[in-house]
Design a protein around this motif. Structure first.
Motif, PDB file in Angstrom:
ATOM      1  N   ASN A   1      36.930  39.990 -10.895  1.00  0.00           N
ATOM      2  CA  ASN A   1      38.068  39.080 -10.757  1.00  0.00           C
ATOM      3  C   ASN A   1      39.125  39.314 -11.843  1.00  0.00           C
ATOM      4  O   ASN A   1      39.582  38.374 -12.501  1.00  0.00           O
ATOM      5  CB  ASN A   1      37.601  37.618 -10.775  1.00  0.00           C
ATOM      6  CG  ASN A   1      36.810  37.261  -9.522  1.00  0.00           C
ATOM      7  OD1 ASN A   1      36.827  37.992  -8.528  1.00  0.00           O
ATOM      8  ND2 ASN A   1      36.119  36.137  -9.562  1.00  0.00           N
TER       9      ASN A   1
ATOM     10  N   VAL B   1      42.133  40.825 -11.192  1.00  0.00           N
ATOM     11  CA  VAL B   1      43.288  41.289 -10.433  1.00  0.00           C
ATOM     12  C   VAL B   1      44.596  41.157 -11.217  1.00  0.00           C
ATOM     13  O   VAL B   1      45.518  41.960 -11.027  1.00  0.00           O
ATOM     14  CB  VAL B   1      43.378  40.528  -9.082  1.00  0.00           C
ATOM     15  CG1 VAL B   1      43.739  39.071  -9.300  1.00  0.00           C
ATOM     16  CG2 VAL B   1      44.353  41.213  -8.137  1.00  0.00           C
ATOM     17  N   ASN B   2      44.681  40.210 -12.136  1.00  0.00           N
ATOM     18  CA  ASN B   2      45.933  39.975 -12.860  1.00  0.00           C
ATOM     19  C   ASN B   2      46.195  40.970 -13.985  1.00  0.00           C
ATOM     20  O   ASN B   2      47.331  41.056 -14.465  1.00  0.00           O
ATOM     21  CB  ASN B   2      45.957  38.554 -13.435  1.00  0.00           C
ATOM     22  CG  ASN B   2      46.002  37.489 -12.355  1.00  0.00           C
ATOM     23  OD1 ASN B   2      46.569  37.703 -11.293  1.00  0.00           O
ATOM     24  ND2 ASN B   2      45.393  36.347 -12.624  1.00  0.00           N
TER      25      ASN B   2
ATOM     26  N   ASP C   1      33.525  47.604  -9.347  1.00  0.00           N
ATOM     27  CA  ASP C   1      33.818  46.240  -8.896  1.00  0.00           C
ATOM     28  C   ASP C   1      32.505  45.483  -8.731  1.00  0.00           C
ATOM     29  O   ASP C   1      31.713  45.773  -7.834  1.00  0.00           O
ATOM     30  CB  ASP C   1      34.586  46.284  -7.579  1.00  0.00           C
ATOM     31  CG  ASP C   1      34.902  44.883  -7.063  1.00  0.00           C
ATOM     32  OD1 ASP C   1      34.839  43.933  -7.862  1.00  0.00           O
ATOM     33  OD2 ASP C   1      35.200  44.744  -5.863  1.00  0.00           O
TER      34      ASP C   1
ATOM     35  N   SER D   1      33.781  41.268  -6.899  1.00  0.00           N
ATOM     36  CA  SER D   1      34.917  40.368  -7.136  1.00  0.00           C
ATOM     37  C   SER D   1      35.264  39.594  -5.871  1.00  0.00           C
ATOM     38  O   SER D   1      35.016  40.042  -4.749  1.00  0.00           O
ATOM     39  CB  SER D   1      36.140  41.177  -7.588  1.00  0.00           C
ATOM     40  OG  SER D   1      35.912  41.793  -8.826  1.00  0.00           O
TER      41      SER D   1
ATOM     42  N   ASP E   1      38.559  38.211  -5.690  1.00  0.00           N
ATOM     43  CA  ASP E   1      39.995  37.981  -5.839  1.00  0.00           C
ATOM     44  C   ASP E   1      40.863  39.063  -5.188  1.00  0.00           C
ATOM     45  O   ASP E   1      42.012  39.255  -5.572  1.00  0.00           O
ATOM     46  CB  ASP E   1      40.366  37.870  -7.319  1.00  0.00           C
ATOM     47  CG  ASP E   1      40.040  39.153  -8.100  1.00  0.00           C
ATOM     48  OD1 ASP E   1      39.489  40.103  -7.507  1.00  0.00           O
ATOM     49  OD2 ASP E   1      40.354  39.200  -9.304  1.00  0.00           O
ATOM     50  N   GLN E   2      40.328  39.797  -4.226  1.00  0.00           N
ATOM     51  CA  GLN E   2      41.087  40.827  -3.509  1.00  0.00           C
ATOM     52  C   GLN E   2      41.578  41.935  -4.438  1.00  0.00           C
ATOM     53  O   GLN E   2      42.634  42.532  -4.217  1.00  0.00           O
ATOM     54  CB  GLN E   2      42.288  40.209  -2.768  1.00  0.00           C
ATOM     55  CG  GLN E   2      41.950  39.030  -1.866  1.00  0.00           C
ATOM     56  CD  GLN E   2      40.919  39.401  -0.794  1.00  0.00           C
ATOM     57  OE1 GLN E   2      41.041  40.432  -0.160  1.00  0.00           O
ATOM     58  NE2 GLN E   2      39.907  38.560  -0.617  1.00  0.00           N
ATOM     59  N   ILE E   3      40.793  42.245  -5.440  1.00  0.00           N
ATOM     60  CA  ILE E   3      41.200  43.262  -6.401  1.00  0.00           C
ATOM     61  C   ILE E   3      41.306  44.645  -5.757  1.00  0.00           C
ATOM     62  O   ILE E   3      42.108  45.481  -6.170  1.00  0.00           O
ATOM     63  CB  ILE E   3      40.235  43.286  -7.616  1.00  0.00           C
ATOM     64  CG1 ILE E   3      40.869  44.051  -8.786  1.00  0.00           C
ATOM     65  CG2 ILE E   3      38.878  43.866  -7.239  1.00  0.00           C
ATOM     66  CD1 ILE E   3      40.093  43.927 -10.073  1.00  0.00           C
ATOM     67  N   ASN E   4      40.534  44.877  -4.711  1.00  0.00           N
ATOM     68  CA  ASN E   4      40.558  46.187  -4.054  1.00  0.00           C
ATOM     69  C   ASN E   4      41.925  46.503  -3.449  1.00  0.00           C
ATOM     70  O   ASN E   4      42.315  47.670  -3.356  1.00  0.00           O
ATOM     71  CB  ASN E   4      39.479  46.266  -2.969  1.00  0.00           C
ATOM     72  CG  ASN E   4      38.081  46.350  -3.564  1.00  0.00           C
ATOM     73  OD1 ASN E   4      37.927  46.577  -4.763  1.00  0.00           O
ATOM     74  ND2 ASN E   4      37.072  46.163  -2.740  1.00  0.00           N
TER      75      ASN E   4
ATOM     76  N   VAL F   1      44.729  45.839  -4.827  1.00  0.00           N
ATOM     77  CA  VAL F   1      45.524  46.330  -5.952  1.00  0.00           C
ATOM     78  C   VAL F   1      45.103  47.744  -6.331  1.00  0.00           C
ATOM     79  O   VAL F   1      45.927  48.584  -6.703  1.00  0.00           O
ATOM     80  CB  VAL F   1      45.385  45.381  -7.159  1.00  0.00           C
ATOM     81  CG1 VAL F   1      46.076  45.949  -8.387  1.00  0.00           C
ATOM     82  CG2 VAL F   1      45.941  44.013  -6.818  1.00  0.00           C
TER      83      VAL F   1
END
Length: 257
Positions: free
Chosen positions: A13, A15-16, A39, A42, A44-47, A49
């Motif tokens: 998580n 992503v920011n 990963d 996570s 938080d949809q980091i993939n 990004v």
């Protein structure tokens, strides 16, 4: 041919901040590296990004855990898949300066050490400098490292060809301390510290660095569970750790004026 450096980055998580971390690797003046992004399940949809980076640069590779397993298992997976002559670590919220790898690869290639580390500075969650520098010791032996963790994990790199791949036990915190203890235990040379700043370490309100009570608890677990010391021996080393912090380690943390 230049040695390959495997960079291991656990993510959960993040992503920011992960794009800034990746860009700090892409900005390296030393280019023969692979970045292993792990990963750890996570949410938080980091993939989304990461995809533009993994699609455009074959050096950037994504590995995934279906279930969250923690930082130790994520780093161990990265180590298992690493192809590099040297192995380095960069957490998902930290940053490298552009000449970080170039300086350390030159040091390792010279043969004076199997383990390189360096100084680093603190930044806050908004990337603002906190004007604090953690200075690296000029050199470090196993006995000294046993008293306190003197290697900032975001600056550490070791010669995997000589020492072999190093895996760490699944402690909740301070697994990096165990890893560098094992590296020093395997090496017949001291680790060498680079005095100039190599990286930026992100400090948050909930970070381990800001919670001294938890720090003591987790350090005891390094001795007791990580190294298998008896409770009495672990407590004795914990007292040495507290003494070491008062006399040495706290003096390495200096304001930048």
């Amino acid at each position: 041919m230049q040695p390959l450096v495997s960079i291991i980055t656990p993510m959960y998580n993040n992503v920011n901040v992960i794009e800034k971390t990746i860009k700090s690797v892409l900005s390296q003046t030393y280019s023969n590296w692979e970045l292993l992004l792990i990963d750890d399940a996570s949410t938080d949809q980091i993939n989304d990004v990461l995809k533009p980076y993994t699609d455009s640069d074959s050096r950037i590779k994504l590995l995934t855990h279906k279930k969250n397993k923690g930082a130790a298992e994520a780093r161990n997976l990265g180590t298992k898949k690493a192809l590099g002559n040297y192995i380095a670590f960069l957490d998902a919220d930290d940053l490298w300066l552009p000449n970080k790898l170039q300086l350390q690869v030159a040091q390792l290639q010279s043969g004076i050490t199997d383990i390189s580390f360096g100084s680093y500075e603190w930044i806050d969650t908004n990337n603002k400098p906190l004007n604090i520098k953690v200075n690296a010791l000029p050199q470090l032996l196993y006995k000294k490292q046993l008293k306190a963790n003197y290697i900032g994990n975001l600056t550490g790199i070791y010669n995997a060809e000589k020492l072999g791949k190093i895996y760490t036990k699944d402690l909740k915190k301070r697994q990096d301390w165990l890893l560098w203890l094992e590296a020093l235990n395997r090496s017949d040379q001291p680790a060498i510290g680079i005095q100039e700043t190599l990286a930026y370490y992100r400090i948050s309100e909930g970070s381990l660095s800001s919670n001294k009570t938890n720090l003591i608890k987790h350090n005891f677990n390094v001795y007791r569970k990580g190294l298998g010391f008896s409770s009495i021996k672990s407590f004795a080393y914990l007292l040495q750790f507290l003494f070491e912090h008062l006399l040495v380690k706290n003096r390495l943390i200096k304001p930048i004026v």
